[in-house]
Design a protein around this motif. Structure first.
Motif, short mmCIF file in Angstrom:
data_model
loop_
_atom_site.label_atom_id
_atom_site.label_comp_id
_atom_site.label_asym_id
_atom_site.label_seq_id
_atom_site.Cartn_x
_atom_site.Cartn_y
_atom_site.Cartn_z
N ILE A 120 24.14 29.51 88.16
CA ILE A 120 24.74 28.57 87.54
C ILE A 120 24.61 26.95 88.31
CG2 ILE A 120 26.97 27.44 86.84
CD1 ILE A 120 27.92 30.59 86.65
N ALA A 121 24.09 26.04 87.39
CA ALA A 121 23.73 24.80 88.25
C ALA A 121 24.73 23.57 88.14
CB ALA A 121 22.41 24.12 87.66
N LEU A 171 32.93 31.11 92.29
CA LEU A 171 31.59 30.46 91.96
C LEU A 171 30.91 30.49 93.34
CD1 LEU A 171 32.86 27.56 89.72
CD2 LEU A 171 31.61 29.64 88.89
N SER A 172 30.81 31.49 94.05
CA SER A 172 30.08 31.57 95.25
C SER A 172 28.52 31.90 94.80
CB SER A 172 30.94 32.80 96.14
OG SER A 172 31.99 32.37 96.45
N ARG A 173 27.92 31.27 95.99
CA ARG A 173 26.36 31.79 96.02
C ARG A 173 25.78 31.30 94.59
NH1 ARG A 173 29.35 35.23 98.63
NH2 ARG A 173 29.46 36.51 96.90
N ASN A 174 26.10 30.37 94.15
CA ASN A 174 25.04 29.92 92.74
C ASN A 174 24.32 28.72 93.13
OD1 ASN A 174 25.85 31.28 90.00
ND2 ASN A 174 27.80 31.21 91.18
N THR A 175 23.83 28.19 92.25
CA THR A 175 22.84 26.75 92.61
C THR A 175 23.59 25.62 92.05
OG1 THR A 175 21.67 27.11 90.34
CG2 THR A 175 20.92 28.14 92.65
N ASP A 191 31.77 28.23 97.67
CA ASP A 191 30.58 28.31 99.04
C ASP A 191 29.34 28.90 98.53
OD1 ASP A 191 32.37 30.81 98.36
OD2 ASP A 191 31.08 31.62 99.74
N GLY A 192 28.16 28.66 99.29
CA GLY A 192 26.96 28.89 99.03
C GLY A 192 26.10 28.59 97.90
N ASN A 193 26.51 27.07 97.63
CA ASN A 193 26.11 26.34 96.64
C ASN A 193 25.23 24.95 97.20
OD1 ASN A 193 26.71 27.52 93.73
ND2 ASN A 193 28.63 27.36 94.99
N ARG A 194 24.87 24.10 96.21
CA ARG A 194 23.97 22.85 96.75
C ARG A 194 24.69 21.46 96.32
NH1 ARG A 194 18.10 24.91 94.27
NH2 ARG A 194 18.10 26.84 95.34
N LEU A 195 26.22 21.57 96.80
CA LEU A 195 26.87 20.35 96.61
C LEU A 195 26.66 19.48 97.77
CD1 LEU A 195 30.40 22.03 95.45
CD2 LEU A 195 28.79 20.89 93.86
N THR A 196 26.28 18.15 97.23
CA THR A 196 26.08 17.22 98.56
C THR A 196 27.18 16.13 98.64
OG1 THR A 196 25.09 15.77 96.76
CG2 THR A 196 23.67 17.11 97.92
N SER A 197 28.23 16.21 97.94
CA SER A 197 29.46 15.30 97.96
C SER A 197 30.42 15.91 97.07
CB SER A 197 28.96 13.76 97.73
OG SER A 197 28.53 13.71 96.14
N LEU A 198 31.78 15.41 97.52
CA LEU A 198 32.74 15.79 96.73
C LEU A 198 33.60 14.63 96.42
CD1 LEU A 198 33.93 18.43 95.41
CD2 LEU A 198 35.49 18.68 97.36
N HIS A 240 43.77 28.02 98.64
CA HIS A 240 42.46 28.58 99.48
C HIS A 240 41.24 27.75 98.84
CE1 HIS A 240 44.75 31.77 101.29
NE2 HIS A 240 45.21 32.00 100.00
N LEU A 241 40.77 26.76 99.53
CA LEU A 241 39.57 26.28 99.20
C LEU A 241 38.31 26.42 100.07
CD1 LEU A 241 38.14 24.07 97.27
CD2 LEU A 241 39.08 22.25 98.72
N ILE A 242 37.02 27.06 99.38
CA ILE A 242 36.31 27.55 100.48
C ILE A 242 34.97 26.65 99.79
CG2 ILE A 242 35.02 29.21 101.11
CD1 ILE A 242 37.87 29.66 101.75
N LEU A 243 34.49 26.18 100.75
CA LEU A 243 33.57 24.81 100.45
C LEU A 243 32.22 25.15 101.30
CD1 LEU A 243 35.09 21.61 99.46
CD2 LEU A 243 33.97 23.09 98.03
N SER A 244 32.02 26.15 102.17
CA SER A 244 31.17 26.45 103.33
C SER A 244 29.75 26.52 102.78
CB SER A 244 31.59 27.52 104.04
OG SER A 244 31.75 28.70 103.46
N ASN A 245 28.73 26.53 103.37
CA ASN A 245 27.36 26.78 103.15
C ASN A 245 26.85 25.96 102.05
OD1 ASN A 245 26.25 29.04 105.09
ND2 ASN A 245 28.33 29.71 104.34
N ASN A 246 27.23 24.82 101.77
CA ASN A 246 26.83 23.80 100.94
C ASN A 246 25.81 22.78 101.78
OD1 ASN A 246 27.83 23.98 97.83
ND2 ASN A 246 29.41 24.74 99.28
N GLN A 247 25.90 21.57 101.19
CA GLN A 247 25.06 20.62 101.61
C GLN A 247 25.68 19.31 101.77
OE1 GLN A 247 21.43 20.31 99.56
NE2 GLN A 247 20.76 22.36 99.72
N LEU A 248 27.11 19.61 101.97
CA LEU A 248 28.13 18.18 101.71
C LEU A 248 27.75 17.39 102.98
CD1 LEU A 248 31.27 20.11 101.06
CD2 LEU A 248 30.02 18.81 99.51
#
Length: 626
Positions: free
Chosen positions: A71-72, A90-94, A115-122, A135-143
């Motif tokens: 999911i992009a 929605l973990s480990r998508n694109t 987590d595990g997506n390609r988000l660059t900003s929030l 619980h908000l998990i935003l790890s392993n992105n490109q924030l």
């Protein structure tokens, strides 16, 4: 008998109530598993190869798992009307994009895993509506950026926030300080270089703080840490202890970290990166007496500086120490200087005065301070009178006429310069350029009575051909000024500022009156003596031409004289009847003697005698015909 008809009436009603319930259920999406037999309803689609959120979701679901797909993007309609959803994964998508308001209907959501997506900003609107999120998990992105208002809707309920393994260099520390119920805060594996003092002071329920593998050189003391006995909770420690992880940072072990060293800790995973004497040593193995600082020393300061009034002045001060000292400036009147309308203080220790006044002169004091002490240095500034206006002269081939560029022309005149006046940009607050020429322009502005204490006016302008800003200081009672040092054929940007005394600070401040843009006329070609390089080159060429012409004339005269004398030197003439002698060589008796006189006798010597018979040859001795 009356009961039997009543039962007959109730029997048709029972099956009629079940079809509406079946009609409200939605089919399970392909490649997904749905739990709809009992509450809560669940839709499980992990690793289903989905490219987008399935549109046929059961909107009554309480759990939705869409992890390990492709999911992009999350669109606004994807999760609309899912008001009962409690857990969303929605973990480990694109995922690169989350639409504003995509979670607006999820007011009951408790856990969100991105987590595990390609988000660059929030941004501020992307998490809008999550008023019960815990619980908000935003790890392993490109924030790389987190908006200050991104967590506003869930600030009071959030218990677990994971921002690890991103590219964050800065954080909205004020927004994080409002997370009063957070228990776990993960900031590890980012690019954080500093943490402001007191950033965690209001996080009273914080139990775990992970700042591992950042770029932190120091950790400021915080009330949250000082009230606890342990910074790490080994096995068997009480549950109330705070777990703080800060290993993998280039810690600078000086006196600023003594407070951290004094707290008890049983492990030794952290190490010092500097100073060189402590580099590579375990943090907890370094004694308190080795955490030292060096007081500041001023290494460079500006020499005595003199500037005319109205011009800017830059005062510089450099200092070294451990930690790096902070430089501040104090005015001759004893006031601490900072950023204002007429002064700017830079982090490197430079103080810039944008507009100087005669009253600004005196001794400015540079103060360099750090945790070990402070050092001072004096810099003298002298403010002189403003420079006189510069006049630009121009010589014209013809006397001035109407329309000449050096003649000031009102805008109403029907001339070429009036056309340029029409191209002047609209002025601001009444600043007008009413008359202009090739090297002059008349600037006018209205009275500024609402500004109290005006000392003077300042005109700033520069042309389109360069970035050099020119200043002119005008008396306070003037409402116009004639600029006479302009260049022809250029466009100028001009602003007028009112210089007045700020009653609040006692310093001289400026307020813009207005700005304008105008163009000058191209100048006529001036008459005058040629330039020295041109004159010298012309003289050299003329002198060389004269020398070459003289040599050619001399050669021509020699050639003509040579032709006139028949190829003989000019001192000898030819006979009227040329006579020549014909000689024949014989070996017999002596013939007639030649006409030439006999040579004087010479000494006898052995030689061979050759007889030459010569006879005169002239016009009368023409050979006979055959």
């Amino acid at each position: 008998m009356a009961v039997f008809p009543l039962l007959l009436c109730l029997l048709p009603l029972a099956p009629a109530s079940s079809p509406p319930q079946q009609a409200t259920s939605s089919p399970c999406p392909r490649r997904c598993r749905c739990q709809t037999q009992s509450l809560p309803l669940s839709v499980l689609c992990p690793g289903a190869g989905l490219l987008f959120v399935p549109p046929s979701l059961d909107r009554r679901a309480a759990e939705l798992r869409l992890a390990d797909n492709f999911i992009a993007a999350v669109r606004r309609r994807d999760l609309a009307n899912m008001t009962g959803l409690l857990h969303l994964s929605l973990s480990r998508n694109t995922i690169r994009h989350v639409a504003v308001g995509a979670f607006a209907d999820l007011r009951a959501l408790r856990a969100l895993h991105l987590d595990g997506n390609r988000l660059t900003s929030l941004g501020e609107g992307q998490l809008r509506g999550l008023v019960n999120l815990r619980h908000l998990i935003l790890s392993n992105n490109q924030l790389a950026a987190l908006a200050a208002g991104a967590l506003d809707d869930c600030a009071e309920t959030l218990e677990d926030l994971d921002l690890s393994y991103n590219n964050l260099e800065q954080l909205p520390w004020e927004a994080l300080g409002r997370l009063g119920n957070v228990n776990t805060l993960g900031l590890d594996h980012n690019l954080l270089a500093s943490v402001p003092a007191g950033a965690f002071s209001r996080l009273h329920k914080l139990a775990r703080l992970d700042m591992t593998s950042n770029r932190l050189t120091t950790i400021p003391p915080d009330p949250l840490f000082s009230r606890l006995q342990l910074l790490a909770r080994p096995r068997g420690s009480p549950a109330s202890a705070l777990v703080l992880a800060f290993g993998g940072n280039p810690l600078h072990c000086n006196c600023e970290l003594v407070w951290l060293r004094r707290l008890a800790r049983e492990d030794d995973l952290e190490a010092c990166a500097s100073p060189p004497a402590l580099g590579g040593r375990y943090f907890w193995a370094v004694g308190e007496e080795e955490f030292v600082c060096e007081p500041p020393v001023v290494t460079h300061r500006s020499p005595p500086l003199a500037v005319p009034a109205g011009r800017p002045a830059a005062l510089r001060c450099r200092a070294v120490g451990d930690p790096e000292p902070r430089v501040r400036w104090v005015s001759p009147q004893g006031r601490l200087l900072g950023n204002s309308s007429r002064a700017r203080a830079f982090p490197n220790g430079t103080l810039e005065l944008l507009v100087t006044e005669p009253g600004d002169g005196g001794i400015f004091t540079c103060i360099a301070a750090n945790a070990a002490g402070e050092a001072t240095a004096a810099v003298e500034l002298t403010v002189g009178p403003p420079p006189p206006p510069q006049l630009a002269n121009s010589t014209s081939c013809d006397p001035p006429r109407d329309g000449d560029p050096d003649t000031l022309t009102p805008p109403s005149a029907a001339s070429a310069s009036a056309k340029v006046a029409d191209t002047v940009a609209p002025t601001d607050r009444g600043v007008h350029v009413t008359e202009h020429g090739a090297t002059a322009a008349l600037v006018q502005w209205p009275d500024q009575r609402p500004i109290p204490g005006i000392r003077m006016y300042q005109i700033q302008y520069n042309s389109s051909a360069d970035d050099i800003l020119v200043y002119r200081m005008i008396p306070a009672d003037s409402r116009s000024f004639l600029l006479t040092d302009l260049a022809s054929g250029r466009t100028y940007d001009l602003c007028v500022l009112a210089v007045y005394e700020d009653g609040a600070t006692g310093l001289t401040a400026t307020r813009p009156v207005g700005c304008a843009r105008f163009s000058t006329e191209p100048a006529l070609r001036p008459c005058g003596a040629p330039h020295a390089p041109f004159l010298g080159g012309t003289m050299i060429i003329a002198l060389g031409g004269v020398i070459v012409a003289s040599v050619l004339v001399f050669i021509f005269v020699l050639l003509m004289r040579y032709k006139v004398h028949g190829g003989q030197p000019p001192g000898k003439t030819k006979a009227s009847a040329p006579v020549s002698s014909v000689c024949s060589q014989t070996n017999g008796a002596l013939g007639p003697a030649p006409t030439a006189p006999a040579p004087e006798p010479a000494a006898p010597r052995a030689h061979t005698v050759v007889q030459l018979d010569c006879e005169p040859w002239g016009p009368s001795h023409e050979p006979a015909g055959p």
